[in-house]
Design an enzyme around this catalytic site. Structure first.
Site, short mmCIF file in Angstrom:
data_model
loop_
_atom_site.label_atom_id
_atom_site.label_comp_id
_atom_site.label_asym_id
_atom_site.label_seq_id
_atom_site.Cartn_x
_atom_site.Cartn_y
_atom_site.Cartn_z
N CYS B 248 -9.53 -18.14 39.42
CA CYS B 248 -9.02 -17.43 40.59
C CYS B 248 -10.13 -16.55 41.16
O CYS B 248 -10.78 -15.80 40.43
CB CYS B 248 -7.81 -16.58 40.20
SG CYS B 248 -7.28 -15.47 41.52
N CYS B 273 -4.80 -17.29 42.83
CA CYS B 273 -3.51 -17.46 42.14
C CYS B 273 -2.40 -17.63 43.17
O CYS B 273 -2.34 -16.89 44.15
CB CYS B 273 -3.17 -16.24 41.30
SG CYS B 273 -4.14 -16.06 39.82
N CYS B 279 -1.28 -12.07 39.75
CA CYS B 279 -2.67 -11.84 40.16
C CYS B 279 -2.91 -10.33 40.35
O CYS B 279 -3.93 -9.79 39.89
CB CYS B 279 -2.95 -12.60 41.44
SG CYS B 279 -4.69 -12.76 41.86
#
Lengths: 196, 304
Positions: B248, B273, B279
């Site tokens: 990510c 994400c 996240c």
């Protein structure tokens, strides 16, 4: 004679009762507290009354076992608060209220659903004297991590054989809601059961 | 968006959670049957809702039927709390029920989703409600409801295996990446809704109750907690969850489902994400992705 009162706050009390029943069916063997309807006419138990009023209405014929049918106040109470018809035969019922659970009729007498519509089956609401005392059953199946134990006082003595026969019909079969004095537990048709 | 918990004052013009009580009872009965017959699609009398079919009317009806005054509701569209569908449905329930809403996965008692499963492991006290467009996994193989119903009754799922085999014959692997069919408790083949197949393993033995509502198709189905959910496959072509080559760009996670975001018109892109709450939580813990320094402060969060 006046009909006894039911939910004071129908929206939220019915929701809480439903969630207890939903959780009980989703997690067989767990005891889910329910605030019963204390004014329900005997021999209808307060918790069984709350479950019936939460789930039944004009779309769902309801069967009463002999002790419940013997008191016309019970049918009047159900009819007034839910609008449900009283089913003449257990095989026509969406729900069956059973006060004398130990001598409940053979499960095959109730609606078992069909292979294409297994949901068209009877849900039995069995009144239990206690969910804390009595014979223990070991349960396994969906909703249960490994195995769990359920104790119920008023089930028929051959419940293990009866539920095994019910399980063998899957996806057809009946589902049991056990209405204790202040809580519910449930045995859906998926649960595998043996004496503990 | 930043994590938030909010409570609202409900409008008194609606019954609690919009639906009338008779409708709730009808849906509740369908939910109980769905739990008792895992993976079987229970027909229900789906109502017209104040939003179009395809916007989650099935999930909304299921949520409205189970929702209580003490619940905390989270709504996600894919993994995000802040996209149109999620915001609309969250506001709908704030307005009609006044329940507390949250974006924190761990805080929610009911999570309505289209269509992802949160990255954080769900717990015993949670219910996951899926919005489902086409509940019948066999529908694109056999258009007649009368036939698919008999196929389910007879456990006749050969056609589904032929479909997966044709994937292999054409592409060399099973090319189905979402709405990947699963078998529930060894009996019913079920469409897990168009959830990416990355999430399929999370459905198996999940601690939370999973409920599925299809409004247009008028079906409700369920997977009880701790129930076996197996993705269909072949011995020589086993099921494989989607893997990503990237981490990510915001939180550096390598274990999550990623969305591709186009950043310019010269081929620039980033992978982030899809689960926004997860996240954010990772960024708050100090995890830093490659592009976090370049992100505006609002996205970068407190860790930036």
């Amino acid at each position: 004679m006046a009909v006894a009162l039911a939910f004071a706050d129908p929206v939220h009390e019915a929701q809480r009762t439903f969630r207890a029943v939903m959780n009980a069916l989703a997690r067989p063997g767990t005891i889910q507290p329910v605030a019963g309807l204390l004014d329900a006419p005997a021999p209808l138990s307060s918790v069984a009354a709350a479950v019936a009023l939460t789930l039944a209405d004009y779309e769902t014929p309801l069967f009463l076992d002999a002790p419940l049918a013997a008191n016309p106040d019970v049918a009047r109470y159900i009819a007034f608060h839910t609008g449900a018809r009283i089913a003449a035969a257990p095989s026509q019922a969406s729900f069956a209220l059973i006060a004398d659970a130990a001598s409940v009729a053979d499960f095959a007498d109730f609606a078992l659903g069909t292979d294409t519509y297994p949901d068209r089956s009877t849900t039995l609401i069995l009144q239990m004297e206690s969910l804390m005392a009595g014979p223990s059953l070991t349960l396994a199946g969906p909703g249960i991590k490994g195995e769990t134990t359920l104790t119920a006082s008023s089930l028929p003595s051959d419940i293990v054989e009866r539920l095994a026969a019910n399980r063998a019909l899957f996806p057809r079969g009946v589902d049991l809601i056990l209405a204790g004095p202040d809580a519910v537990a449930a045995l859906p048709r998926t649960t595998r059961i043996r004496s503990a | 968006m930043n994590a938030m918990i909010s409570t609202a004052t409900p409008s008194t013009a609606y019954n609690f959670a919009y639906l009338d009580e008779q409708t709730k009872r009808m849906i509740r009965r369908a939910i109980l049957k769905a739990i008792a017959i895992p993976g079987y699609q229970v027909p229900f009398a789906s109502r017209e809702m104040p939003m179009p079919y395809g916007w989650g009317t099935g999930g909304v009806q299921v949520t409205a039927a189970i929702l209580g005054a003490n619940d905390r509701l989270k709504v996600i569209d894919q993994g995000a709390d802040d996209t149109t569908n999620a915001v609309s449905i969250r506001k709908f329930f704030e307005k009609t029920s006044g329940v507390a809403t949250t974006t924190l996965t761990a805080d929610a008692t009911i999570i309505q989703t289209r269509h992802r499963i949160p990255e954080k492991e769900l717990t015993e006290t949670q219910v996951l409600v899926y919005q489902v467009p086409i509940p019948e996994p066999l529908r694109f193989l056999e258009p007649r409801e009368t036939e698919t119903r008999v196929m389910h009754a007879l456990e006749d799922y050969g056609l589904m295996h032929v479909k997966l085999y044709e994937d292999i014959a054409t592409h060399g692997h099973i090319a189905t990446t979402y709405a990947y069919p699963v078998k529930v408790e060894g009996r019913y083949v079920m469409d897990p809704s168009p959830t990416p197949k990355f999430d399929n393993p999370k459905m198996d033995d999940c601690a939370a109750l999973q409920l599925f509502g299809a409004g247009r198709e008028k079906r409700i189905y369920a997977v009880p907690p701790h129930t076996s959910v197996v993705s269909l496959d072949f011995e020589d072509h086993p099921f494989e969850a989607t893997k990503f080559d990237h981490a990510c760009a915001l939180c550096a996670a390598t274990h999550t489902y990623l969305d591709e975001v186009i950043t310019d018109d010269a081929g620039g892109r980033m992978f982030v994400c899809s689960d926004t709450d997860h996240c954010e939580e990772r960024r708050a813990e100090g995890h830093r992705g490659d592009l976090l320094g370049e992100a505006p402060a609002a996205i970068a969060g407190s860790a930036a």
